[in-house]
Design a protein around this motif. Structure first.
Motif: not given
Length: 575
Positions: A297-299, A524-529, A557-563
């Motif tokens: 979603v972001s850098e 490979l990485f890309f961001c939507t914002q 668990t990693t996703v929740r931590s990032i959020h």
């Protein structure tokens, strides 16, 4: 061992030869084997062989390989180093070679105040003005005046810049055909590595040197032409048979570096470039490896994903804050730090990633640190050494590096320098060791000329640190794990590049170079914002083929931590 195509390239010794060498096809091995064949089988004297490369780093690596195989004496150097040696022998010995910083200082004194903001762009134009359209906003008439004044300033300083080394050599040969004939007699066989990177004057130099014997071998890959802003042209290899209709043609297409899936994606990408020379690569590597695509979603989320991957590859580093602790705790089953490269289009992206790695204590190195040769104290000691060039006598029975150490110690004793500055000056001694076999005066000339012709890529040092590299700097390297960030429209390809067919083709080649660095895994990485503005996936992702990728997914668990971190950052902005 050589495959059939490599053997043909090695044993086709007489007359002009073009070798198309795709990524990972053993180009350097073939080049070194060819030199060995000339010496061992054809009994060619090593000093009659000239191997030209694009960077000092590549020349040093080639010299190292040749020395290991007991083939010392071969002239392996860059175009600029060759030009400097010939000019000092046949033109004058006392001219100076200006580094980039010194060129900028000269130009700064010529430009109007409102032009100085474009100093580096204008300097780039001056270097390429004979064969490229200017990129600065200045009118052609003004550029002509600046070029005239710049050349006059260099003449007054008795100095040449990078481009001037090449054009002055061509002028010298034009003025005195006898000197050209003497230079042609120096070498019986000429090999040019990375021929896709050569510019107009370099091509002319090679053609003139090889005009008598015509034993000219050029090696390269047009799909890896990424320096058009320096004057290189992907058509240089395609045009070679036009200049030498009787040339032999060999293609190296067996790829030993990349896993099949990664090579397939890279080949599908580059296949979208028009007017390519055909050379379909065949993956021979038995190892498996995937192209993983990560959508963020972001850098900030992208960087957290990178840190998650690093933990998987390098082991757990929770609560560790220094590189020393990381190194001690590292388990042998994991990769080394230096096995991982993170590639990007712009230096700004690299600096932001570096900041995140520093917070977690990961050791890293950037591809463009402060240029060593442009440090104030290093430039001072080089100027001091330059004044010693013309001593009537130099000591005998002492190695050049030992003499260099003594001169630095003496210079340090005369002034006030910090410990850091003294350390930087003494870092010249290991560089000097490469010239220990030469008489001190000869070594000093060659050492100083090389110091003045260093390029950005020559500053990259091999070490066990995570490599943060621009895509340009990654060329010629390989890593088990390669991550490429910033695959958004407007970044890769850049906004202006996407609107120009030639520039778009070069951006595609740039990504192709990055992808073919991976020997095991490619991410490979890309961001939507980015920066609160919506972004869109790079068109190159579709050209690689989504069917050739697997979509990366973080543990819940990693996703929740990032959020949670994102929410905390947003809350802090309210205060």
């Amino acid at each position: 061992m050589l495959n059939l195509s490599q053997r043909k390239a090695v044993e086709t010794t007489e007359g002009p030869l073009r070798i198309l060498a795709g990524a990972g096809t053993g180009k350097t091995h073939t080049l070194v084997s060819r030199i060995g064949y000339l010496i061992e089988m054809l009994k060619v004297e090593p000093h009659k062989i000239l191997a030209l490369t694009f960077t000092n780093k590549a020349a040093r690596e080639l010299n190292h390989r040749l020395t290991e195989l007991k083939f010392p004496g071969v002239e392996a150097c860059t175009f600029h180093a060759l030009a400097a040696r010939i000019l000092r022998h046949y033109w004058k010995t006392d001219f100076a070679i200006l580094g980039k910083k010194e060129q900028e200082e000269v130009l700064f004194g010529i430009l109007y105040p409102n032009e100085k903001k474009e100093l580096r762009i204008i300097l780039s134009d001056l270097e390429l003005i004979d064969f490229r359209k200017p990129k600065s906003s200045l009118a052609p008439e003004r550029m002509e005046i600046i070029l005239r004044d710049y050349r006059a300033a260099l003449k007054k300083l008795n100095a040449l810049d990078f481009t001037g080394l090449l054009t002055k050599l061509l002028d010298l040969w034009e003025e005195d055909e006898g000197i050209l004939e003497k230079c042609q007699a120096l070498f019986s066989y000429i090999l040019v590595d990375e021929y896709q990177d050569v510019n107009g004057p370099q091509i002319q130099i090679v053609q003139k040197l090889a005009d008598k014997h015509r034993n000219l071998c050029v090696v390269g890959d047009p799909d890896q032409t990424i320096y058009s802003w320096r004057g290189s042209d992907p058509k240089s290899l395609a045009d070679f048979p036009l200049n030498y209709p009787d040339c032999a043609l060999v293609s190296l297409t067996e790829n030993y570096r990349n896993p099949p899936r990664i090579l397939k994606g890279a080949e599908e990408l580059i296949g979208h470039n028009p007017e390519r020379l055909p050379k379909p690569l065949q993956a021979l590597a038995l190892k498996q490896g995937d192209i993983s695509l990560w959508k963020s979603v972001s850098e900030s989320e992208q960087n957290e994903t990178i840190l998650h991957l690093l933990q998987n590859y390098l082991g757990s580093h929770d609560a560790m804050h220094t590189a020393d602790i990381l190194d001690v705790k590292r388990d042998e089953e994991f990769l080394k730090f230096g096995d991982i490269a993170i590639l990007y289009r712009t230096q700004a992206e690299g600096k932001r990633i570096a900041a995140e790695l520093a917070k977690r204590g990961y050791p890293y190195q950037l591809s463009a640190p402060e240029v060593f040769w442009e440090r104030k104290e290093v430039m001072e000691i080089l100027m001091h050494l330059d004044q010693l060039r013309f001593l009537e006598s130099f000591p005998e029975g002492i190695k050049f590096s030992d003499w260099m150490r003594e001169r630095i110690d003496h210079y340090v004793s005369l002034g006030k320098f910090t410990d850091s500055q003294v350390t930087h000056m003494h870092m010249l001694v290991p560089h000097a060791m490469a010239y220990d076999a030469q008489p001190i005066q000869d070594a000093l000339f060659d050492f100083l000329d090389e110091a003045r012709t260093e390029q950005d890529i020559d500053n990259l040092v091999e070490s066990d640190k995570i490599n943060l590299l621009t895509l340009h700097s990654a060329k010629g390297l390989e890593f088990p794990v390669t991550m490429i960030v910033g695959l958004e429209e407007g970044n890769l390809p850049g906004k202006k590049m996407g609107e120009d067919a030639e520039l778009l083709a070069e951006e595609r080649r740039l990504l192709y170079v990055g992808m073919t660095r991976a020997t095991r895994d490619l991410h490979l990485f890309f961001c939507t914002q980015k920066f609160a503005e919506p972004t869109f996936p790079s068109r190159f992702l579709e050209e690689i083929g989504y069917s050739n990728m697997i979509f990366g997914k973080l543990p819940e668990t990693t996703v929740r931590s990032i959020h949670r971190k994102e929410i905390r950052k947003a809350q802090m902005k309210l205060f």
